[in-house]
Write a protein that holds these residues in place. Structure first.
Motif, PDB file in Angstrom:
ATOM      1  N   CYS A  59     -63.369-119.848 112.034  1.00  0.00           N
ATOM      2  CA  CYS A  59     -63.561-120.510 113.329  1.00  0.00           C
ATOM      3  C   CYS A  59     -65.016-120.545 113.800  1.00  0.00           C
ATOM      4  CB  CYS A  59     -62.693-119.847 114.401  1.00  0.00           C
ATOM      5  SG  CYS A  59     -63.291-118.216 114.924  1.00  0.00           S
ATOM      6  N   PHE A  60     -65.833-119.628 113.334  1.00  0.00           N
ATOM      7  CA  PHE A  60     -67.247-119.510 113.727  1.00  0.00           C
ATOM      8  C   PHE A  60     -67.451-119.316 115.224  1.00  0.00           C
ATOM      9  CE2 PHE A  60     -68.155-120.917 109.473  1.00  0.00           C
ATOM     10  CZ  PHE A  60     -69.303-120.210 109.173  1.00  0.00           C
ATOM     11  N   MET A  61     -66.460-118.788 115.928  1.00  0.00           N
ATOM     12  CA  MET A  61     -66.645-118.472 117.342  1.00  0.00           C
ATOM     13  C   MET A  61     -66.105-117.100 117.715  1.00  0.00           C
ATOM     14  SD  MET A  61     -64.353-121.487 118.955  1.00  0.00           S
ATOM     15  CE  MET A  61     -62.613-121.180 118.948  1.00  0.00           C
ATOM     16  N   GLY A  62     -65.733-116.310 116.714  1.00  0.00           N
ATOM     17  CA  GLY A  62     -65.341-114.934 116.972  1.00  0.00           C
ATOM     18  C   GLY A  62     -63.891-114.714 117.310  1.00  0.00           C
ATOM     19  N   SER A  63     -63.057-115.742 117.189  1.00  0.00           N
ATOM     20  CA  SER A  63     -61.654-115.616 117.570  1.00  0.00           C
ATOM     21  C   SER A  63     -60.736-115.142 116.449  1.00  0.00           C
ATOM     22  CB  SER A  63     -61.123-116.962 118.074  1.00  0.00           C
ATOM     23  OG  SER A  63     -61.841-117.375 119.193  1.00  0.00           O
ATOM     24  N   CYS A  64     -61.017-115.558 115.232  1.00  0.00           N
ATOM     25  CA  CYS A  64     -60.040-115.348 114.159  1.00  0.00           C
ATOM     26  C   CYS A  64     -60.229-114.041 113.380  1.00  0.00           C
ATOM     27  CB  CYS A  64     -60.074-116.526 113.195  1.00  0.00           C
ATOM     28  SG  CYS A  64     -61.553-116.614 112.159  1.00  0.00           S
ATOM     29  N   PHE A  65     -61.398-113.438 113.413  1.00  0.00           N
ATOM     30  CA  PHE A  65     -61.700-112.194 112.710  1.00  0.00           C
ATOM     31  C   PHE A  65     -61.570-112.320 111.191  1.00  0.00           C
ATOM     32  CE2 PHE A  65     -61.191-110.781 116.961  1.00  0.00           C
ATOM     33  CZ  PHE A  65     -61.995-109.665 117.093  1.00  0.00           C
ATOM     34  N   GLN A  66     -61.719-113.530 110.644  1.00  0.00           N
ATOM     35  CA  GLN A  66     -61.674-113.707 109.195  1.00  0.00           C
ATOM     36  C   GLN A  66     -63.018-113.406 108.537  1.00  0.00           C
ATOM     37  OE1 GLN A  66     -58.807-114.467 107.298  1.00  0.00           O
ATOM     38  NE2 GLN A  66     -58.008-113.879 109.279  1.00  0.00           N
ATOM     39  N   CYS A  67     -64.064-113.250 109.341  1.00  0.00           N
ATOM     40  CA  CYS A  67     -65.411-113.062 108.796  1.00  0.00           C
ATOM     41  C   CYS A  67     -65.912-111.625 108.914  1.00  0.00           C
ATOM     42  CB  CYS A  67     -66.381-113.999 109.516  1.00  0.00           C
ATOM     43  SG  CYS A  67     -66.611-113.604 111.265  1.00  0.00           S
ATOM     44  N   VAL A  68     -65.022-110.676 109.151  1.00  0.00           N
ATOM     45  CA  VAL A  68     -65.480-109.311 109.387  1.00  0.00           C
ATOM     46  C   VAL A  68     -66.053-108.664 108.132  1.00  0.00           C
ATOM     47  CG1 VAL A  68     -63.963-108.881 111.359  1.00  0.00           C
ATOM     48  CG2 VAL A  68     -63.178-108.319 109.062  1.00  0.00           C
ATOM     49  N   ALA A  69     -67.048-107.809 108.361  1.00  0.00           N
ATOM     50  CA  ALA A  69     -67.676-107.029 107.299  1.00  0.00           C
ATOM     51  C   ALA A  69     -68.212-105.752 107.938  1.00  0.00           C
ATOM     52  CB  ALA A  69     -68.803-107.819 106.643  1.00  0.00           C
ATOM     53  N   THR A  70     -68.678-104.845 107.111  1.00  0.00           N
ATOM     54  CA  THR A  70     -69.324-103.640 107.613  1.00  0.00           C
ATOM     55  C   THR A  70     -70.821-103.920 107.703  1.00  0.00           C
ATOM     56  OG1 THR A  70     -67.643-102.228 106.621  1.00  0.00           O
ATOM     57  CG2 THR A  70     -69.734-101.185 107.176  1.00  0.00           C
ATOM     58  N   VAL A  71     -71.367-103.761 108.899  1.00  0.00           N
ATOM     59  CA  VAL A  71     -72.781-104.042 109.141  1.00  0.00           C
ATOM     60  C   VAL A  71     -73.434-102.780 109.696  1.00  0.00           C
ATOM     61  CG1 VAL A  71     -74.414-105.479 110.414  1.00  0.00           C
ATOM     62  CG2 VAL A  71     -72.259-106.465 109.611  1.00  0.00           C
ATOM     63  N   ASP A  72     -74.463-102.309 109.007  1.00  0.00           N
ATOM     64  CA  ASP A  72     -75.174-101.094 109.417  1.00  0.00           C
ATOM     65  C   ASP A  72     -74.205 -99.945 109.719  1.00  0.00           C
ATOM     66  OD1 ASP A  72     -77.641-102.320 109.109  1.00  0.00           O
ATOM     67  OD2 ASP A  72     -77.642-103.092 111.155  1.00  0.00           O
ATOM     68  N   ASP A  73     -73.267 -99.746 108.790  1.00  0.00           N
ATOM     69  CA  ASP A  73     -72.273 -98.658 108.847  1.00  0.00           C
ATOM     70  C   ASP A  73     -71.260 -98.800 109.975  1.00  0.00           C
ATOM     71  OD1 ASP A  73     -73.273 -97.305 106.577  1.00  0.00           O
ATOM     72  OD2 ASP A  73     -74.852 -96.409 107.810  1.00  0.00           O
ATOM     73  N   ARG A  74     -71.164 -99.954 110.598  1.00  0.00           N
ATOM     74  CA  ARG A  74     -70.140-100.219 111.611  1.00  0.00           C
ATOM     75  C   ARG A  74     -69.143-101.206 111.013  1.00  0.00           C
ATOM     76  NH1 ARG A  74     -73.499-102.580 115.936  1.00  0.00           N
ATOM     77  NH2 ARG A  74     -71.501-103.157 116.816  1.00  0.00           N
ATOM     78  N   SER A  75     -67.877-100.813 110.934  1.00  0.00           N
ATOM     79  CA  SER A  75     -66.867-101.661 110.290  1.00  0.00           C
ATOM     80  C   SER A  75     -66.325-102.722 111.245  1.00  0.00           C
ATOM     81  CB  SER A  75     -65.727-100.798 109.745  1.00  0.00           C
ATOM     82  OG  SER A  75     -65.122-100.076 110.782  1.00  0.00           O
ATOM     83  N   ASN A  76     -65.716-103.743 110.658  1.00  0.00           N
ATOM     84  CA  ASN A  76     -65.054-104.828 111.379  1.00  0.00           C
ATOM     85  C   ASN A  76     -65.971-105.575 112.346  1.00  0.00           C
ATOM     86  OD1 ASN A  76     -62.536-104.491 110.107  1.00  0.00           O
ATOM     87  ND2 ASN A  76     -62.123-102.752 111.439  1.00  0.00           N
ATOM     88  N   ILE A  77     -67.187-105.833 111.921  1.00  0.00           N
ATOM     89  CA  ILE A  77     -68.133-106.601 112.718  1.00  0.00           C
ATOM     90  C   ILE A  77     -67.936-108.082 112.407  1.00  0.00           C
ATOM     91  CG2 ILE A  77     -70.595-107.068 113.130  1.00  0.00           C
ATOM     92  CD1 ILE A  77     -69.599-104.337 114.165  1.00  0.00           C
ATOM     93  N   ARG A  78     -67.792-108.898 113.447  1.00  0.00           N
ATOM     94  CA  ARG A  78     -67.640-110.339 113.262  1.00  0.00           C
ATOM     95  C   ARG A  78     -69.004-110.932 112.894  1.00  0.00           C
ATOM     96  NH1 ARG A  78     -65.029-111.546 118.889  1.00  0.00           N
ATOM     97  NH2 ARG A  78     -66.505-109.912 119.340  1.00  0.00           N
ATOM     98  N   THR A  79     -69.129-111.347 111.648  1.00  0.00           N
ATOM     99  CA  THR A  79     -70.422-111.823 111.154  1.00  0.00           C
ATOM    100  C   THR A  79     -70.824-113.157 111.777  1.00  0.00           C
ATOM    101  OG1 THR A  79     -69.409-112.876 109.223  1.00  0.00           O
ATOM    102  CG2 THR A  79     -70.154-110.586 108.972  1.00  0.00           C
TER     103      THR A  79
END
Length: 101
Positions: A59-79
Protein backbone atom coordinates in the motif's frame (compact mmCIF):
# COMPACT_ATOMS: atom_id res chain seq x y z
CA UNK A 1 18.40 -9.87 -4.88
CA UNK A 2 16.62 -9.96 -8.17
CA UNK A 3 17.10 -7.63 -11.11
CA UNK A 4 15.37 -4.37 -10.11
CA UNK A 5 11.88 -3.96 -11.54
CA UNK A 6 11.66 -0.49 -10.03
CA UNK A 7 13.92 2.51 -10.47
CA UNK A 8 14.78 5.37 -8.15
CA UNK A 9 12.86 8.53 -8.97
CA UNK A 10 15.10 10.77 -6.86
CA UNK A 11 18.32 10.50 -8.82
CA UNK A 12 19.44 14.08 -8.19
CA UNK A 13 20.10 13.43 -4.49
CA UNK A 14 23.38 12.09 -3.09
CA UNK A 15 23.87 8.37 -2.53
CA UNK A 16 24.16 7.09 1.03
CA UNK A 17 25.10 3.64 2.30
CA UNK A 18 22.62 1.37 4.07
CA UNK A 19 23.48 -2.11 5.38
CA UNK A 20 20.99 -4.84 4.45
CA UNK A 21 21.63 -8.32 5.88
CA UNK A 22 25.31 -7.38 6.36
CA UNK A 23 25.69 -6.16 2.76
CA UNK A 24 26.21 -2.47 2.06
CA UNK A 25 24.01 -0.97 -0.66
CA UNK A 26 23.91 2.60 -1.98
CA UNK A 27 20.54 4.35 -2.13
CA UNK A 28 19.42 7.90 -2.78
CA UNK A 29 19.04 10.15 0.24
CA UNK A 30 15.43 11.23 0.80
CA UNK A 31 13.75 7.98 -0.27
CA UNK A 32 11.65 5.88 2.03
CA UNK A 33 13.31 2.58 2.86
CA UNK A 34 10.81 0.42 0.94
CA UNK A 35 11.34 2.39 -2.29
CA UNK A 36 15.10 2.33 -1.82
CA UNK A 37 15.12 -1.46 -1.34
CA UNK A 38 12.87 -2.01 -4.36
CA UNK A 39 15.13 0.12 -6.55
CA UNK A 40 18.08 -2.13 -5.65
CA UNK A 41 16.21 -5.34 -6.52
CA UNK A 42 15.08 -6.35 -3.03
CA UNK A 43 11.34 -7.00 -3.36
CA UNK A 44 10.57 -9.41 -0.49
CA UNK A 45 11.02 -8.23 3.09
CA UNK A 46 9.41 -10.99 5.19
CA UNK A 47 7.23 -14.10 4.84
CA UNK A 48 3.53 -14.54 5.47
CA UNK A 49 2.68 -16.20 8.79
CA UNK A 50 0.50 -19.00 7.45
CA UNK A 51 1.93 -20.00 4.07
CA UNK A 52 5.46 -18.59 4.50
CA UNK A 53 5.28 -16.83 1.14
CA UNK A 54 7.53 -13.81 0.44
CA UNK A 55 5.89 -10.44 1.13
CA UNK A 56 6.87 -6.92 0.13
CA UNK A 57 5.37 -3.44 -0.04
CA UNK A 58 1.73 -3.22 -1.06
CA UNK A 59 0.00 0.00 0.00
CA UNK A 60 2.96 2.38 0.58
CA UNK A 61 1.01 4.26 3.25
CA UNK A 62 1.61 2.16 6.35
CA UNK A 63 -1.75 0.40 6.51
CA UNK A 64 -1.06 -3.14 5.36
CA UNK A 65 2.20 -3.99 7.23
CA UNK A 66 3.43 -6.08 4.27
CA UNK A 67 6.71 -4.13 4.16
CA UNK A 68 7.93 -4.73 7.71
CA UNK A 69 11.58 -5.44 8.44
CA UNK A 70 13.99 -5.11 11.34
CA UNK A 71 15.63 -1.68 11.25
CA UNK A 72 18.45 -0.78 13.65
CA UNK A 73 17.52 -3.74 15.89
CA UNK A 74 13.84 -2.71 16.09
CA UNK A 75 11.51 -5.35 14.64
CA UNK A 76 8.32 -4.86 12.61
CA UNK A 77 9.24 -1.42 11.29
CA UNK A 78 7.11 -0.29 8.34
CA UNK A 79 9.73 0.42 5.69
CA UNK A 80 7.30 2.46 3.59
CA UNK A 81 7.12 5.04 6.40
CA UNK A 82 10.82 5.06 7.26
CA UNK A 83 13.22 7.49 5.55
CA UNK A 84 16.68 6.12 4.76
CA UNK A 85 19.65 7.32 6.83
CA UNK A 86 23.33 6.78 6.27
CA UNK A 87 24.52 3.74 8.22
CA UNK A 88 21.02 2.35 8.77
CA UNK A 89 21.06 -1.41 9.43
CA UNK A 90 18.22 -3.46 7.95
CA UNK A 91 17.54 -7.16 8.47
CA UNK A 92 15.23 -8.93 6.06
CA UNK A 93 13.76 -12.36 6.78
CA UNK A 94 16.17 -14.96 5.38
CA UNK A 95 13.27 -17.07 4.06
CA UNK A 96 11.95 -14.10 2.09
CA UNK A 97 15.35 -13.74 0.41
CA UNK A 98 15.63 -17.47 -0.40
CA UNK A 99 15.94 -18.05 -4.17
CA UNK A 100 16.08 -14.27 -4.75
CA UNK A 101 19.76 -13.65 -4.14
Amino acid sequence: MTEPRFRATQTDTPLIDVVVNNTTISVHKGQNLAAALLSTGIDAFHCSARLHEPRGPFCFMGSCFQCVATVDDRSNIRTCRTPVRAGMRVEIDAMAMKDRV
